[in-house]
Design a protein around this motif. Structure first.
Motif, short mmCIF file in Angstrom:
data_model
loop_
_atom_site.label_atom_id
_atom_site.label_comp_id
_atom_site.label_asym_id
_atom_site.label_seq_id
_atom_site.Cartn_x
_atom_site.Cartn_y
_atom_site.Cartn_z
N GLY A 162 42.82 38.66 33.06
CA GLY A 162 44.04 38.23 32.39
C GLY A 162 45.24 38.17 33.32
O GLY A 162 45.25 38.71 34.43
N ALA A 163 46.29 37.51 32.83
CA ALA A 163 47.50 37.28 33.63
C ALA A 163 48.24 38.58 33.94
O ALA A 163 48.87 38.71 35.00
CB ALA A 163 48.42 36.30 32.90
N TRP A 178 46.48 40.14 36.82
CA TRP A 178 46.73 39.27 37.98
C TRP A 178 48.10 39.59 38.58
O TRP A 178 48.24 39.76 39.80
CB TRP A 178 46.65 37.82 37.53
CG TRP A 178 46.85 36.76 38.57
CD1 TRP A 178 48.04 36.17 38.90
CD2 TRP A 178 45.86 36.12 39.39
NE1 TRP A 178 47.85 35.22 39.87
CE2 TRP A 178 46.52 35.15 40.18
CE3 TRP A 178 44.47 36.26 39.51
CZ2 TRP A 178 45.85 34.34 41.09
CZ3 TRP A 178 43.80 35.46 40.43
CH2 TRP A 178 44.48 34.50 41.21
N ALA A 179 49.12 39.72 37.74
CA ALA A 179 50.48 40.04 38.22
C ALA A 179 50.56 41.46 38.77
O ALA A 179 51.33 41.73 39.71
CB ALA A 179 51.48 39.87 37.08
N VAL A 228 49.12 30.97 40.78
CA VAL A 228 49.11 30.95 39.31
C VAL A 228 47.78 31.47 38.79
O VAL A 228 46.70 31.09 39.29
CB VAL A 228 49.37 29.52 38.80
CG1 VAL A 228 49.28 29.47 37.27
CG2 VAL A 228 50.73 29.03 39.27
N PHE A 229 47.85 32.33 37.76
CA PHE A 229 46.62 32.83 37.15
C PHE A 229 45.91 31.73 36.38
O PHE A 229 46.53 30.88 35.75
CB PHE A 229 46.93 33.98 36.18
CG PHE A 229 45.74 34.36 35.34
CD1 PHE A 229 44.71 35.12 35.87
CD2 PHE A 229 45.62 33.92 34.02
CE1 PHE A 229 43.60 35.45 35.12
CE2 PHE A 229 44.51 34.25 33.25
CZ PHE A 229 43.50 35.02 33.81
N GLY A 230 44.60 31.79 36.41
CA GLY A 230 43.77 30.92 35.60
C GLY A 230 42.34 31.41 35.70
O GLY A 230 41.98 32.12 36.65
N HIS A 231 41.52 31.05 34.75
CA HIS A 231 40.12 31.45 34.85
C HIS A 231 39.47 30.72 36.01
O HIS A 231 39.53 29.50 36.12
CB HIS A 231 39.38 31.12 33.56
CG HIS A 231 37.96 31.63 33.58
ND1 HIS A 231 37.65 32.93 33.27
CD2 HIS A 231 36.80 31.02 33.92
CE1 HIS A 231 36.34 33.10 33.41
NE2 HIS A 231 35.81 31.96 33.80
N GLY A 261 40.50 35.30 39.32
CA GLY A 261 41.03 35.35 37.96
C GLY A 261 39.94 35.13 36.93
O GLY A 261 39.03 34.33 37.14
N TYR A 307 39.58 35.11 32.46
CA TYR A 307 40.16 35.38 31.15
C TYR A 307 39.75 36.77 30.69
O TYR A 307 38.62 37.22 30.94
CB TYR A 307 39.70 34.35 30.12
CG TYR A 307 40.27 32.97 30.31
CD1 TYR A 307 41.55 32.77 30.82
CD2 TYR A 307 39.52 31.84 29.97
CE1 TYR A 307 42.07 31.50 30.98
CE2 TYR A 307 40.03 30.56 30.13
CZ TYR A 307 41.31 30.40 30.64
OH TYR A 307 41.82 29.15 30.80
#
Length: 237
Positions: A162-163, A166-167, A187-190, A204, A206
């Motif tokens: 998840g974002a 990730w952050a 940028v986060f993404g699956h 990354g 989900y």
């Protein structure tokens, strides 16, 4: 708390210190209230009701970075991702990947072990509405930093669920590896993939929440792809 995290000598010492943390009043109040009131289905069980430590061996090559324990999952059982449907999905995928000895995780004493993998959370207490604040994330960060320091010799890949996770990784680069996070932040993404010099690769994924798995936003095959890639990057057979 910062000093206590820094002087943890090994993961067992760190896990014990994490479990005795009272740094965030809102989270302490919530986790203890949930443990007292309980969910009807678990009314006969004794809840853990404390911060939840990480799980996995000290020589892990892969780290899975999550958000926070679930109120009636990890906050109940005392083990991360254990006793809830998110954990059901995650451990089934880890078992398919050969990274867990069994596909289920229902209790802290159920015999589950992980191979080459350590699971940690950005925030160690169950938050109201599953939404920790940025201040709570930052307060909890020294635990993550020390945990990564302790597995740093073998760690090769981090899978951010998840974002939020990730952050949470970027401050680790600064505090543990002494590297400035990239600007702008990836940028986060699956399936997102970032690699730096002499630091673990970041993947990354989900989050394995019911919101994602029940709607088909995250499928078993998507998880399998992430862990296949993580194993390849980490050099895990």
């Amino acid at each position: 708390m910062v000093a206590r995290a820094a002087r943890a000598t090994d993961l067992a010492d760190l896990d014990g210190a994490v479990s005795d943390c009272f740094a965030c009043p809102r989270l302490v109040t919530w986790r203890e209230e949930v443990a007292r009131v309980k969910r009807a289905a678990f009314r006969d069980q004794r809840y853990w009701g404390r911060p939840v430590p990480g799980l996995g061996p000290p020589d892990a090559r892969i780290a899975i970075l999550g958000l926070a324990p679930a109120a009636h999952g990890g906050n109940r059982t005392g083990r991360i991702f254990t006793g809830d449907r998110s954990g059901d999905v995650l451990f089934a995928a880890l078992h398919r990947a050969g990274l867990a000895n069994q596909p289920t995780s229902v209790a802290a004493d159920d015999g589950l072990t992980l191979r080459d993998t350590r699971i940690v959370a950005a925030v160690r207490c169950a938050p109201p509405d599953n939404k920790p604040t940025p201040a709570e994330r930052d307060t909890c960060a020294p635990w993550v930093h020390r945990e990564v320091e302790l597995v740093r010799p073998t760690l090769r890949v981090v899978v951010a669920l998840g974002a939020f996770a990730w952050a949470a990784w970027w401050p680790v680069l600064r505090h543990v590896y002494g590297q400035r996070p990239p600007t702008p932040r990836p940028v986060f993404g699956h399936g997102a993939h970032w690699s730096g010099e002499s630091v673990p690769a970041l993947l990354g994924c989900y989050h394995v929440s019911q919101q994602n798995t029940f709607t088909g936003r995250l499928t078993p095959s998507m998880l399998d792809d992430v862990f296949t890639r993580a194993k390849l990057l980490a050099g895990v057979d």
